[in-house]
Design a protein around this motif. Structure first.
Motif, PDB file in Angstrom:
ATOM      1  N   ASN A 286       0.854  -1.178   0.000  1.00  0.00           N
ATOM      2  CA  ASN A 286       0.000   0.000   0.000  1.00  0.00           C
ATOM      3  C   ASN A 286       0.898   1.240   0.000  1.00  0.00           C
ATOM      4  N   ASP A 287       0.861   2.007  -1.080  1.00  0.00           N
ATOM      5  CA  ASP A 287       1.762   3.156  -1.219  1.00  0.00           C
ATOM      6  C   ASP A 287       1.575   4.181  -0.106  1.00  0.00           C
TER       7      ASP A 287
ATOM      8  N   ARG B  76       3.780   6.540   4.896  1.00  0.00           N
ATOM      9  CA  ARG B  76       3.691   6.782   6.350  1.00  0.00           C
ATOM     10  C   ARG B  76       4.918   6.225   7.067  1.00  0.00           C
ATOM     11  N   LEU B  77       5.332   5.022   6.688  1.00  0.00           N
ATOM     12  CA  LEU B  77       6.513   4.416   7.306  1.00  0.00           C
ATOM     13  C   LEU B  77       7.779   5.186   6.938  1.00  0.00           C
ATOM     14  N   ALA B  78       7.816   5.754   5.720  1.00  0.00           N
ATOM     15  CA  ALA B  78       8.991   6.526   5.297  1.00  0.00           C
ATOM     16  C   ALA B  78       9.178   7.764   6.165  1.00  0.00           C
ATOM     17  N   THR B  79       8.075   8.401   6.567  1.00  0.00           N
ATOM     18  CA  THR B  79       8.177   9.586   7.421  1.00  0.00           C
ATOM     19  C   THR B  79       8.715   9.245   8.804  1.00  0.00           C
TER      20      THR B  79
ATOM     21  N   VAL C  58      10.946  -2.280   2.886  1.00  0.00           N
ATOM     22  CA  VAL C  58       9.736  -2.842   3.478  1.00  0.00           C
ATOM     23  C   VAL C  58       8.914  -3.560   2.414  1.00  0.00           C
ATOM     24  N   LYS C  59       8.755  -2.922   1.257  1.00  0.00           N
ATOM     25  CA  LYS C  59       7.971  -3.532   0.185  1.00  0.00           C
ATOM     26  C   LYS C  59       8.621  -4.815  -0.305  1.00  0.00           C
TER      27      LYS C  59
ATOM     28  N   SER D 113       0.537  -7.045   7.192  1.00  0.00           N
ATOM     29  CA  SER D 113      -0.177  -5.844   7.643  1.00  0.00           C
ATOM     30  C   SER D 113       0.772  -4.825   8.258  1.00  0.00           C
ATOM     31  N   THR D 114       0.459  -3.553   8.039  1.00  0.00           N
ATOM     32  CA  THR D 114       1.211  -2.448   8.635  1.00  0.00           C
ATOM     33  C   THR D 114       0.420  -1.780   9.759  1.00  0.00           C
TER      34      THR D 114
END
Length: 503
Positions: free
Chosen positions: A210-211, A216-219, A227-228, A238-239
């Motif tokens: 999910n982009d 969100r994880l990048a921030t 992660v992908k 799931s995140t």
């Protein structure tokens, strides 16, 4: 009205309920407009027979309060059912004990839903405080652990591990709200005035592809590409999750998450809504990840939503109870998954096992069948299009019918003999395309078959088609999607050599 979080006293009470295997929700009235189908996880052996690898970890809720508030949910647990069971009880307490009222605005309801999930998360983590403290204490011993200590640490880890994903639907003032955490799915299907089914997926799964979630994880300092590529975080795609102390408390010990500035795996739901249901005729579907994955593994991800909607509509046109309809759909998916595994075709390698499956159907101004027809067992539902116009409209349109192909059912004396899970792969040519045509028209509550009265087929427009020079009329049944899906499902990849589409 206070829109606050539960006290630790509530958490203690819920912890006591869990330990005593009691559920206060047993006394709540179940919604009679809802049906649920389930199937346990299964791992296939080389002989095609399946065995359950762990206890069922899914759970669900379907309550309707006296003030007209309806609450539904599907919870997909993993590494045990502890978190899923806790969440279903605690979330019900957070939403049906007078926290909601008819005069609440959309923003109020969205806030209540968000706070309810936050309360579930905090309450659950509070219930494991003592176990976490004991585990930390035992793990801090400098001397080598004794066998007794090791055994106790193993017990504590089993007690602490696990989490859950949740998809929750709330209907208040005939408005629909969806709250999602994780990889379960919600579909809203509406029947149009010309008899077709339109379906909408409400929200996207919180997964490693999910982009928005990757951003969100990048921030938080994580590498989204990494992660992908990993695909899984601590064993799950799931995140966003409920529970799972490993990724909530000890996330810095996980290599993939170690550089996160703050907790990367969260329990905050995404809220969809409100969606007015005042003029909707159709149904709402809540599905666990296991059901979605089983169908995706069998047939690929492209048509999963369409196939599920077609299956549900076909069963609702035949079954006399919602429970039977939901269970029949789950059984069909389970059989399709098994049949692909035993077929040895290209996708068989993806179908060696499936997880627990749950499907919840909530009808919306939708009548059930009269019980005259017999449900079709097994087989894949392929869509075909037939011209249709009703008596109240002069406009021509088309309606999608469900052509059910027997997956492992050779024809005997012209009748379809259903196979069991233990039966082998049929020989080439044993499958017949002259299978049942089940209409997915839900507004007219009809289901036509190749041996029925053909009422839909008689309404092919205002003028009869004229034969061409060969004596044939132009085709009016569109088998384009049927041919494409059939070719994809068979190893030779060739289009079937038959003229059924031109008759």
């Amino acid at each position: 009205m206070q829109l606050g979080l539960p006290t630790f006293n509530m958490a203690a009470q819920l912890r006591h309920l869990m330990q005593s295997h009691q559920s206060w929700t047993d006394d709540l009235p179940l919604c009679q407009l809802c049906g649920v189908g389930t199937a346990p996880n299964c791992m296939y052996g080389t002989d095609g027979k399946g065995t359950q690898s762990h206890p069922n970890e899914d759970t669900h809720l379907r309550f309707r309060s006296e003030d007209g508030c309806s609450l539904y949910g599907v919870f997909n647990g993993y590494d045990g059912s502890r978190v899923a069971s806790f969440a279903s009880q605690c979330l019900t307490a957070e939403l049906l004990l007078e926290q909601l009222s008819a005069d609440h605005t959309d923003s109020d309801i969205r806030r209540v839903l968000t706070q309810a999930f936050e309360a579930v998360e905090k309450s659950y983590l509070h219930t494991i405080d003592d176990a976490l403290a004991e585990k930390a204490n035992l793990s801090s011993y400098m001397l080598p652990h004794s066998e007794k200590v090791q055994e106790r640490l193993k017990e504590l880890e089993q007690e602490l591990s696990g989490g859950a994903m949740a998809i929750v639907a709330l209907i208040l003032n005939n408005n629909l709200y969806i709250a999602n955490v994780g990889t379960n799915r919600a579909l809203l299907c509406k029947t149009t005035t010309d008899g077709q089914n339109q379906y909408f997926q409400l929200g996207r799964p919180h997964s490693t592809d999910n982009d928005d979630e990757l951003q969100r994880l990048a921030t938080l300092g994580l590498d989204p590409a990494r992660v992908k590529l990993a695909g899984h975080i601590a064993g799950q795609r799931s995140t966003r999750r409920l529970g799972d102390y490993r990724v909530k408390i000890n996330y810095n010990d996980i290599d993939l998450l170690s550089v996160a500035k703050t907790r990367p795996i969260i329990a905050e739901p995404e809220i969809y809504g409100s969606q007015s249901l005042n003029t909707v005729t159709g149904f709402l579907l809540l599905m666990s990840e296991g059901l979605i994955d089983a169908l995706e593994c069998a047939h690929g991800p492209e048509q999963v939503n369409k196939e599920i909607v077609a299956m549900v509509a076909a069963e609702l046109a035949q079954q006399t109870s919602l429970e039977a309809a939901a269970q029949s759909v789950v059984d069909r998916v389970k059989r399709l998954h098994h049949d692909v595994y035993t077929s040895g075709r290209q996708r068989a390698t993806f179908c060696s096992r499936h997880e627990d499956m749950t499907l919840l159907i909530r009808t919306l101004n939708y009548p059930l069948a009269d019980g005259v027809l017999t449900p079709t067992q097994g087989g894949r539902i392929y869509p075909v299009s037939v011209p249709y116009s009703n008596s109240q409209s002069t406009s021509k349109t088309s309606v999608t019918l469900s052509l059910v192909m027997p997956s492992q059912s050779p024809l005997t004396n012209g009748t379809n003999t259903a196979s069991t899970l233990e039966e082998g792969t049929p020989t080439p040519g044993s499958q017949s395309p002259t299978a049942t045509l089940q209409s997915t028209i839900t507004q007219t509550q009809s289901s036509s078959s190749s041996s029925g009265d053909g009422s839909l087929f008689r309404q092919c427009g205002s003028q009869a088609a004229q034969p061409d020079e060969t004596g044939r009329v132009p085709p009016y049944v569109d088998f384009t999607q049927f041919y494409r899906l059939w070719a994809n499902d068979h190893s030779d990849g060739q289009m079937p050599q038959c003229d059924i589409g031109s008759q």
